[in-house]
Motif scaffolding. Sequence first.
Motif, PDB file in Angstrom:
ATOM      1  N   GLU A   1      13.152 -11.097  30.583  1.00  0.00           N
ATOM      2  CA  GLU A   1      13.689  -9.739  30.583  1.00  0.00           C
ATOM      3  C   GLU A   1      13.748  -9.180  29.166  1.00  0.00           C
ATOM      4  O   GLU A   1      13.770  -9.909  28.173  1.00  0.00           O
ATOM      5  CB  GLU A   1      15.094  -9.722  31.198  1.00  0.00           C
ATOM      6  CG  GLU A   1      16.175 -10.374  30.358  1.00  0.00           C
ATOM      7  CD  GLU A   1      17.580 -10.080  30.846  1.00  0.00           C
ATOM      8  OE1 GLU A   1      17.792  -8.999  31.433  1.00  0.00           O
ATOM      9  OE2 GLU A   1      18.469 -10.917  30.621  1.00  0.00           O
ATOM     10  N   GLU A   2      13.797  -7.875  29.127  1.00  0.00           N
ATOM     11  CA  GLU A   2      13.966  -7.127  27.892  1.00  0.00           C
ATOM     12  C   GLU A   2      12.844  -7.379  26.882  1.00  0.00           C
ATOM     13  O   GLU A   2      12.995  -7.087  25.694  1.00  0.00           O
ATOM     14  CB  GLU A   2      15.333  -7.457  27.235  1.00  0.00           C
ATOM     15  CG  GLU A   2      16.538  -7.215  28.121  1.00  0.00           C
ATOM     16  CD  GLU A   2      16.755  -5.749  28.431  1.00  0.00           C
ATOM     17  OE1 GLU A   2      16.115  -4.907  27.786  1.00  0.00           O
ATOM     18  OE2 GLU A   2      17.548  -5.446  29.346  1.00  0.00           O
TER      19      GLU A   2
ATOM     20  N   ARG B   1       9.479  -2.845  30.460  1.00  0.00           N
ATOM     21  CA  ARG B   1      10.518  -3.793  30.085  1.00  0.00           C
ATOM     22  C   ARG B   1      11.475  -3.949  31.265  1.00  0.00           C
ATOM     23  O   ARG B   1      11.921  -2.962  31.849  1.00  0.00           O
ATOM     24  CB  ARG B   1      11.274  -3.278  28.856  1.00  0.00           C
ATOM     25  CG  ARG B   1      12.304  -4.274  28.337  1.00  0.00           C
ATOM     26  CD  ARG B   1      12.848  -3.856  26.984  1.00  0.00           C
ATOM     27  NE  ARG B   1      13.549  -2.570  27.058  1.00  0.00           N
ATOM     28  CZ  ARG B   1      14.125  -1.993  26.009  1.00  0.00           C
ATOM     29  NH1 ARG B   1      14.038  -2.586  24.811  1.00  0.00           N
ATOM     30  NH2 ARG B   1      14.742  -0.843  26.137  1.00  0.00           N
ATOM     31  N   LEU B   2      11.772  -5.189  31.606  1.00  0.00           N
ATOM     32  CA  LEU B   2      12.581  -5.485  32.790  1.00  0.00           C
ATOM     33  C   LEU B   2      14.002  -5.884  32.385  1.00  0.00           C
ATOM     34  O   LEU B   2      14.232  -6.444  31.302  1.00  0.00           O
ATOM     35  CB  LEU B   2      11.932  -6.600  33.604  1.00  0.00           C
ATOM     36  CG  LEU B   2      10.488  -6.329  34.058  1.00  0.00           C
ATOM     37  CD1 LEU B   2       9.935  -7.527  34.816  1.00  0.00           C
ATOM     38  CD2 LEU B   2      10.436  -5.082  34.928  1.00  0.00           C
ATOM     39  N   ASP B   3      14.935  -5.616  33.311  1.00  0.00           N
ATOM     40  CA  ASP B   3      16.340  -5.976  33.098  1.00  0.00           C
ATOM     41  C   ASP B   3      16.803  -6.802  34.282  1.00  0.00           C
ATOM     42  O   ASP B   3      16.873  -6.302  35.411  1.00  0.00           O
ATOM     43  CB  ASP B   3      17.194  -4.711  32.963  1.00  0.00           C
ATOM     44  CG  ASP B   3      18.639  -5.027  32.579  1.00  0.00           C
ATOM     45  OD1 ASP B   3      19.002  -6.221  32.515  1.00  0.00           O
ATOM     46  OD2 ASP B   3      19.410  -4.063  32.346  1.00  0.00           O
TER      47      ASP B   3
ATOM     48  N   GLU C   1      19.653  -7.810  35.025  1.00  0.00           N
ATOM     49  CA  GLU C   1      20.905  -7.365  35.603  1.00  0.00           C
ATOM     50  C   GLU C   1      20.700  -6.190  36.571  1.00  0.00           C
ATOM     51  O   GLU C   1      21.563  -5.915  37.407  1.00  0.00           O
ATOM     52  CB  GLU C   1      21.889  -6.967  34.497  1.00  0.00           C
ATOM     53  CG  GLU C   1      22.484  -8.162  33.735  1.00  0.00           C
ATOM     54  CD  GLU C   1      21.485  -8.859  32.851  1.00  0.00           C
ATOM     55  OE1 GLU C   1      21.468 -10.103  32.848  1.00  0.00           O
ATOM     56  OE2 GLU C   1      20.703  -8.159  32.170  1.00  0.00           O
ATOM     57  N   GLU C   2      19.555  -5.507  36.458  1.00  0.00           N
ATOM     58  CA  GLU C   2      19.226  -4.459  37.418  1.00  0.00           C
ATOM     59  C   GLU C   2      18.507  -5.022  38.639  1.00  0.00           C
ATOM     60  O   GLU C   2      18.808  -4.658  39.772  1.00  0.00           O
ATOM     61  CB  GLU C   2      18.351  -3.392  36.755  1.00  0.00           C
ATOM     62  CG  GLU C   2      19.081  -2.567  35.695  1.00  0.00           C
ATOM     63  CD  GLU C   2      18.205  -1.486  35.121  1.00  0.00           C
ATOM     64  OE1 GLU C   2      17.043  -1.340  35.576  1.00  0.00           O
ATOM     65  OE2 GLU C   2      18.662  -0.773  34.203  1.00  0.00           O
ATOM     66  N   LYS C   3      17.519  -5.894  38.408  1.00  0.00           N
ATOM     67  CA  LYS C   3      16.803  -6.550  39.512  1.00  0.00           C
ATOM     68  C   LYS C   3      16.338  -7.903  39.015  1.00  0.00           C
ATOM     69  O   LYS C   3      15.658  -8.017  37.997  1.00  0.00           O
ATOM     70  CB  LYS C   3      15.612  -5.694  39.967  1.00  0.00           C
ATOM     71  CG  LYS C   3      14.944  -6.189  41.252  1.00  0.00           C
ATOM     72  CD  LYS C   3      13.902  -5.177  41.736  1.00  0.00           C
ATOM     73  CE  LYS C   3      13.201  -5.656  43.013  1.00  0.00           C
ATOM     74  NZ  LYS C   3      14.114  -5.788  44.164  1.00  0.00           N
ATOM     75  N   ALA C   4      16.771  -8.940  39.753  1.00  0.00           N
ATOM     76  CA  ALA C   4      16.545 -10.302  39.261  1.00  0.00           C
ATOM     77  C   ALA C   4      15.195 -10.871  39.691  1.00  0.00           C
ATOM     78  O   ALA C   4      14.674 -11.775  39.032  1.00  0.00           O
ATOM     79  CB  ALA C   4      17.668 -11.222  39.743  1.00  0.00           C
ATOM     80  N   GLU C   5      14.581 -10.359  40.772  1.00  0.00           N
ATOM     81  CA  GLU C   5      13.301 -10.920  41.220  1.00  0.00           C
ATOM     82  C   GLU C   5      12.530  -9.887  42.035  1.00  0.00           C
ATOM     83  O   GLU C   5      13.116  -8.939  42.572  1.00  0.00           O
ATOM     84  CB  GLU C   5      13.519 -12.192  42.043  1.00  0.00           C
ATOM     85  CG  GLU C   5      14.328 -12.000  43.304  1.00  0.00           C
ATOM     86  CD  GLU C   5      14.525 -13.291  44.072  1.00  0.00           C
ATOM     87  OE1 GLU C   5      14.499 -13.218  45.316  1.00  0.00           O
ATOM     88  OE2 GLU C   5      14.690 -14.355  43.441  1.00  0.00           O
TER      89      GLU C   5
END
Length: 537
Positions: free
Chosen positions: A72-73, A123-125, A127-131
């Motif tokens: 993430e990030e 860029r992924l978060d 805490e917003e979506k784990a998978e």
Amino acid sequence: MPERLTEMLMDTWTPLIILWITVLPSIFMAPMNQSQVLPSGSSTGLKRLTEEQRVLNRSKRGWVWNQMFVLEEFSGPEPILVGRLHTDLDPGSSKIKYILSGDGAGTIFVINDKTGDIHAMKRLDREEKAEYTLTAQAVDRDTNKPLEPPSEFIIKVQDINDNAPEFVDGPYHATVPEMSVVGTFVTKVTATDADDPVYGNSAKLVYSILEGQPYFSIEPHTAIIKTALPNMDREAKEEYFVVIQAKDMGGHMGGLSGTTTVTITLTDVNDNPPKFAQSMYHFSVMEDVALGEPIGRVKANDLDIGENAKSSYDIIEGDGMDIFEITTDAQTQDGIIRVRKPLDFETKKSYTLKVEAANIHIDPRFISGGPFKDTATVKIVVEDADEPPVFSSPTYLLEVHENAAINSVIGQVTAHDPDVSSSPIRFSIDRHTDLERQFNINAEDGKITLATPLDRETNMWHNITIVATETRNHSQVSRVPVAIKVLDVNDNAPEFASEHEAFLCENGKPGQIILSAFWQSTVDSAGRSKKYTYCQS
């Protein structure tokens, strides 16, 4: 120390290793099993199946992949390579086309349809979506006919420590009794961390106190706050401001932290006795004060508050225990001294009392620190009041003969001023009680004289009121009743109740009784014996 060093090295290298694993696509390229090819001795019916049917009806897929991971990030100038899809049917030519569908396909994740490489475009978060769940399929580039059945796989967003702990319920307020022993529970705080609690130490929190020592301590893992110093006195300091820190990464270097405040107030216990502000009190009171009137207040101060500060007052010694009383003012906690019996300056000019203030509610834990009471001396001075004259008797009874001469002295009343100044007294008769003015009184000496004749047979009793007035203060007046009894004298001759006639015959003989008279003895109203002569024919 070696263990601490090892933990620090692990914390430093773990993110780098994760990144290296994520970027390397080679681990995702290897198929889990090889394609199963039909043997050469297959039946004629199976040989007649088309190539498409043979591919779709294989008992095992030609390629299967595990979960993929993306950090993430992560951001950079180029899209990040997540992994590669590959089938054993792909000989390396351009006949195979890879297709990706599902969560984020075409927007977040893009696949190279020739190589099977999957890239993350944004860029992924975590805490917003784990998978993300996606579906991969290999088709013939020319005919778009599937070479393999669709296969579902998951791309997991791998956590990094990008969230600091937060105290969502802070700031906190708590109370604890003063004088508590070390280790007494105060309160419990809680911080949350949005990072993955399963992976690594990103969400592993350790608590510590930044401000508030040495008075309080906190358990590093449970966040329970306890007292750390004995005998904390509310009267010395009532409120404490404590700053608590929660740090992730198990509290190690490089971890993120969050803070909150806890305002801790010491509640009161009865650990202080009442104490009089002074050991001696002086009051003065007029001798004519009304019964029940307050004449003064005393105050025993108590450093405690509320119920613990309440005291009761008593008079325990002194020469006026039956003359005075003391009660407690519920609002101010003062002791109010009142008069129970009349005071007389001329009889007693001062009193000395010993009063006691004692706590009502005693805490047995602190009984050894007693006694929870105090005493003080009260001096009361009685001041002279301008009192009215006092007669020598509350009533007078005088006797006078009904034939007493005018201006003769019947009797005398006396009165005096009880004050120290002893004002002269003047006497007078309340003429409302002597309308016929039968009596006079000497204004100087109080002698009562006869002003008009008396007649017992007309009025045997006379009731008059004598007034005594101070010459220096005419408002000071006293009255006394005087009863005058008129005594009888023999001032009335007997009288026949009726006339009598006597008759004498012409031939009456000498010595013959024609009318008789006799004496009858009686007792008059004064108790004297009297004789009357009666006649009888």
